[in-house]
Design a protein around this motif. Sequence first.
Motif, PDB file in Angstrom:
ATOM      1  N   LEU A 184     -21.376 -10.739  -1.007  1.00 27.15           N
ATOM      2  CA  LEU A 184     -21.027 -12.060  -1.527  1.00 27.15           C
ATOM      3  C   LEU A 184     -20.031 -11.929  -2.680  1.00 27.15           C
ATOM      4  CD1 LEU A 184     -24.402 -14.034  -1.552  1.00 27.15           C
ATOM      5  CD2 LEU A 184     -22.343 -14.638  -0.281  1.00 27.15           C
ATOM      6  N   PRO A 185     -18.974 -12.726  -2.680  1.00 27.28           N
ATOM      7  CA  PRO A 185     -17.998 -12.655  -3.773  1.00 27.28           C
ATOM      8  C   PRO A 185     -18.627 -12.966  -5.128  1.00 27.28           C
ATOM      9  CG  PRO A 185     -17.189 -14.006  -1.951  1.00 27.28           C
ATOM     10  CD  PRO A 185     -18.632 -13.734  -1.678  1.00 27.28           C
ATOM     11  N   ILE A 186     -17.957 -12.555  -6.158  1.00 25.66           N
ATOM     12  CA  ILE A 186     -18.253 -12.819  -7.571  1.00 25.66           C
ATOM     13  C   ILE A 186     -19.368 -11.931  -8.105  1.00 25.66           C
ATOM     14  CG2 ILE A 186     -18.814 -14.515  -9.356  1.00 25.66           C
ATOM     15  CD1 ILE A 186     -17.742 -16.691  -7.466  1.00 25.66           C
ATOM     16  N   ALA A 187     -20.568 -11.986  -7.494  1.00 29.42           N
ATOM     17  CA  ALA A 187     -21.704 -11.260  -8.069  1.00 29.42           C
ATOM     18  C   ALA A 187     -22.242 -10.146  -7.181  1.00 29.42           C
ATOM     19  CB  ALA A 187     -22.830 -12.234  -8.418  1.00 29.42           C
ATOM     20  N   GLY A 188     -21.771 -10.057  -5.934  1.00 19.65           N
ATOM     21  CA  GLY A 188     -22.159  -8.948  -5.064  1.00 19.65           C
ATOM     22  C   GLY A 188     -23.627  -8.892  -4.707  1.00 19.65           C
ATOM     23  N   SER A 189     -24.290 -10.052  -4.726  1.00 22.50           N
ATOM     24  CA  SER A 189     -25.706 -10.070  -4.339  1.00 22.50           C
ATOM     25  C   SER A 189     -26.118 -11.477  -3.943  1.00 22.50           C
ATOM     26  CB  SER A 189     -26.602  -9.595  -5.491  1.00 22.50           C
ATOM     27  OG  SER A 189     -26.846 -10.653  -6.413  1.00 22.50           O
TER      28      SER A 189
END
Length: 443
Positions: A113-118
Amino acid sequence: MNQKIVGKDKRDWIRAFPLIEKIIETEEVVWINPEKENFSPESGVIKKEEIVDAEERLERFAPFIMRSFPETAASGGLIESPLLEISQMKKRLMKMSKEEIKGRLLLKGDHALPIAGSIKARGGIYEVLKIAESLALSEGMISTDDDYGMLQEDRFRQFFSNYSIAVGSTGNLGLSIGIISATLGFQVTVHMSSDAKQWKKDLLKRKGVQVREYPSDYSQAVEMGRQQCGEDERCFFIDDEHSRDLFLGYAVAPMRLEKQLKEMDVRVDEDHPLFVYLPCGVGGGPGGIAYSLKMLYGEHVQCFFAEPTHSPSMLLGVMTGKHDAISVGDFGIDNRTDADGLAVGRPSSFVGKTVGPYLTGIYTVEDQMLYKLLYNLYQTEEIKLEPSALAGMYGPVQIARNGWFSANYSAEQLQNSTHIVWATGGSLVPDEIMESYLQKGNV
């Protein structure tokens, strides 16, 4: 004298729920919910209109997200992840376990997932965006018909800087909330427990987030965040244990997953059952997703939560019906696990009561198995996840070994089934740390 646990001796709890004996010994267990209810949209605590409203709010913010985070340009500013077939990993799982896994095995790639990777990029970012929208609307700075890309302007950043946001976290929730809050201009503090990985703390600090660290576990970090906002009327505390908005942010995911399944020609009906395996910490992420899945597919989807053997808080809470009144520490379990996002000693009562009745089961996984699965997934599919994200991967094996599949479905139904492992984090893990994870799993 035996210490009382919610009014009972430990021995009485074991007599009532014999599985507790193995849970105390931190053995891997599978619990199948004996009181599972069929989902009814009419009686559900969360209504479909609320989830649709959350999805529409995320769409309104898409122009702002796209301009602030160019990596979301391909999706038009929507924070979404791929759905991947992992057939080679399926073969490896069967070889490792000597268990047959019938049907397709897919990975929902929330690690990417973009931005936070989780997975926390869903609920955490959504709640902060909702706070920002509410404040801007109340001041007449925007209307819901406007292009929200304007929120990048300095006047908005200056306005939001008059407010602060706080959260308690073991890692990934803090990352998502810290990054989006700082981008909007909020003053943000992330209270982090001893379980949180240092690289996550360092990343937040580089983003301009204030990080406060505590020697104790997740519960203390949450309490300190609550305390901070209790003293300041301009502070918003994002409560991972009780937040309806976090839950709604996660609940949007299955509405998008439904489209991905159709694109992959995956049917979900009585003859084509869907099994979903969700790593569980305090419960918000897997809870929101499981609830929304049941709303979409009813009894054609079966949801399982996965926890580390040393942090089986949701299992104890839902199984006993005591939810947040009971903790792993009450039974002498140490809540120490390398699966930092799942290192929670006391579950969310809101999630347990809202989703627990519709869960098919909960199982636990040893840390070393998480590393072994991590290594084998990289070897077979070249996908890198953090340890906690592998908790779901063992689900098809655990449930097959338990005998539940064959007891509830025909061979034909199982052959036509689909298994989805929810990958909850991993893409932001530094290379040297990921290499150490792979080495731990290569045994």
